[in-house]
Design an enzyme around this catalytic site. Sequence first.
Site, PDB file in Angstrom:
ATOM      1  CG  HIS A  34       0.557   6.838   5.713  1.00 12.72           C
ATOM      2  ND1 HIS A  34       1.758   7.259   6.243  1.00 12.72           N
ATOM      3  CD2 HIS A  34       0.698   5.505   5.497  1.00 12.72           C
ATOM      4  CE1 HIS A  34       2.586   6.216   6.352  1.00 12.72           C
ATOM      5  NE2 HIS A  34       1.968   5.137   5.902  1.00 12.72           N
TER       6      HIS A  34
ATOM      7  N   GLY B  60       0.846  -1.187   0.000  1.00 16.00           N
ATOM      8  CA  GLY B  60       0.000   0.000   0.000  1.00 16.00           C
ATOM      9  C   GLY B  60       0.881   1.236   0.000  1.00 16.00           C
TER      10      GLY B  60
ATOM     11  CD  GLN C 290       3.568   5.764   2.781  1.00 16.25           C
ATOM     12  OE1 GLN C 290       2.583   5.227   2.277  1.00 16.25           O
ATOM     13  NE2 GLN C 290       4.503   5.060   3.403  1.00 16.25           N
TER      14      GLN C 290
ATOM     15  CG  HIS D 281      -0.453   1.226   7.468  1.00 22.22           C
ATOM     16  ND1 HIS D 281       0.543   0.756   8.310  1.00 22.22           N
ATOM     17  CD2 HIS D 281       0.190   2.000   6.543  1.00 22.22           C
ATOM     18  CE1 HIS D 281       1.712   1.236   7.910  1.00 22.22           C
ATOM     19  NE2 HIS D 281       1.532   1.992   6.840  1.00 22.22           N
ATOM     20  CD  GLU D 282      -1.234   2.434   2.920  1.00 24.38           C
ATOM     21  OE1 GLU D 282      -0.719   3.559   2.932  1.00 24.38           O
ATOM     22  OE2 GLU D 282      -0.553   1.394   2.996  1.00 24.38           O
TER      23      GLU D 282
ATOM     24  CB  CYS E 208       5.349   2.110   7.713  1.00 23.23           C
ATOM     25  SG  CYS E 208       4.883   3.605   6.831  1.00 23.23           S
ATOM     26  CG  LEU E 209       6.918   0.930   1.768  1.00 24.74           C
ATOM     27  CD1 LEU E 209       6.240   1.202   0.424  1.00 24.74           C
ATOM     28  CD2 LEU E 209       8.094  -0.035   1.591  1.00 24.74           C
TER      29      LEU E 209
HETATM   30  O1  GNR Z   1       4.113  -2.614   2.505  1.00 23.27           O
HETATM   31  C1  GNR Z   1       3.506  -2.454   3.575  1.00 23.27           C
HETATM   32  N1  GNR Z   1       3.219  -3.540   4.329  1.00 23.27           N
HETATM   33  C2  GNR Z   1       2.369  -3.494   5.437  1.00 23.27           C
HETATM   34  C3  GNR Z   1       2.380  -4.578   6.299  1.00 23.27           C
HETATM   35  C4  GNR Z   1       1.542  -4.599   7.389  1.00 23.27           C
HETATM   36  C5  GNR Z   1       0.683  -3.543   7.623  1.00 23.27           C
HETATM   37  C6  GNR Z   1       0.686  -2.448   6.778  1.00 23.27           C
HETATM   38  C7  GNR Z   1       1.512  -2.427   5.685  1.00 23.27           C
HETATM   39  S1  GNR Z   1       1.487  -1.061   4.606  1.00 23.27           S
HETATM   40  C8  GNR Z   1       3.151  -1.099   4.031  1.00 23.27           C
HETATM   41  C9  GNR Z   1       3.404  -0.032   2.984  1.00 23.27           C
HETATM   42  C10 GNR Z   1       3.183   1.325   3.595  1.00 23.27           C
HETATM   43  O2  GNR Z   1       3.974   1.878   4.317  1.00 23.27           O
HETATM   44  N2  GNR Z   1       2.046   1.921   3.343  1.00 23.27           N
HETATM   45  O3  GNR Z   1       1.779   3.115   3.889  1.00 23.27           O
HETATM   46 NI    NI Z   2       2.871   3.179   5.745  1.00 20.73          NI
END
Ligand code: GNR
Ligand code: NI
Length: 168
Positions: free
Chosen positions: A140, A46, A51, A136-137, A94-95
């Site tokens: 952000h 995601g 980001q 999670h997204e 999270c990236l």
């Molecule tokens: O790649 C991603 N893997 C992930 C694993 C567990 C819970 C959430 C994520 S999202 C993350 C990519 C990211 O940072 N998206 O904002």
């Molecule tokens: Ni993230």
Amino acid sequence: MALRDILTVPDPRLKLISTVVDGVDDALRALMDDMLETMYAAPGIGLAAIQVGEPKRVIVMDLAREDEAPQPRYYVNPKILWASEETAPYEEGCLSVPEIYDEVERPARVKLSYLDYDGKPVEEDAEGLYAVCIQHEMDHLNGVLFIDHLSRLKRDRAVAKVKKQKAA
Ligand code: GNR
Ligand code: NI
């Protein structure tokens, strides 16, 4: 299409509240194409527009396994319409906080609305990894990272670790 750089902590732009998008046009689709390419290259499942430094309420996602065909998904102006009382833990990463993983507890199921790649309104139920990822997204979009759900000690350690990696 173009690869974009992914912002990492403690970049202050990650704390911005992203703004509602005024409809889906070709310029926005070009941003979503870039985001998807950047997400696949990372690799991640995601990515929120902030980001890559764009404070817009836009998300891309692909939850397909490696042995499956790609299933790109696009979300413009997503809203959570309902969240279950029941919660579930998931080991998140999270990236924007590279190489840090920890358990976050969130509602197990949500109902959401959004505009898709063509600007068409959609309503959907999410559970499992989909529910985790969309929440999670959407965090952000509101300037919230998964480490903000951890203790201050864990959060401070995570940021320090990422800073140290970057300096190395
Ligand atoms: O790649 C991603 N893997 C992930 C694993 C567990 C819970 C959430 C994520 S999202 C993350 C990519 C990211 O940072 N998206 O904002
Ligand atoms: Ni993230």
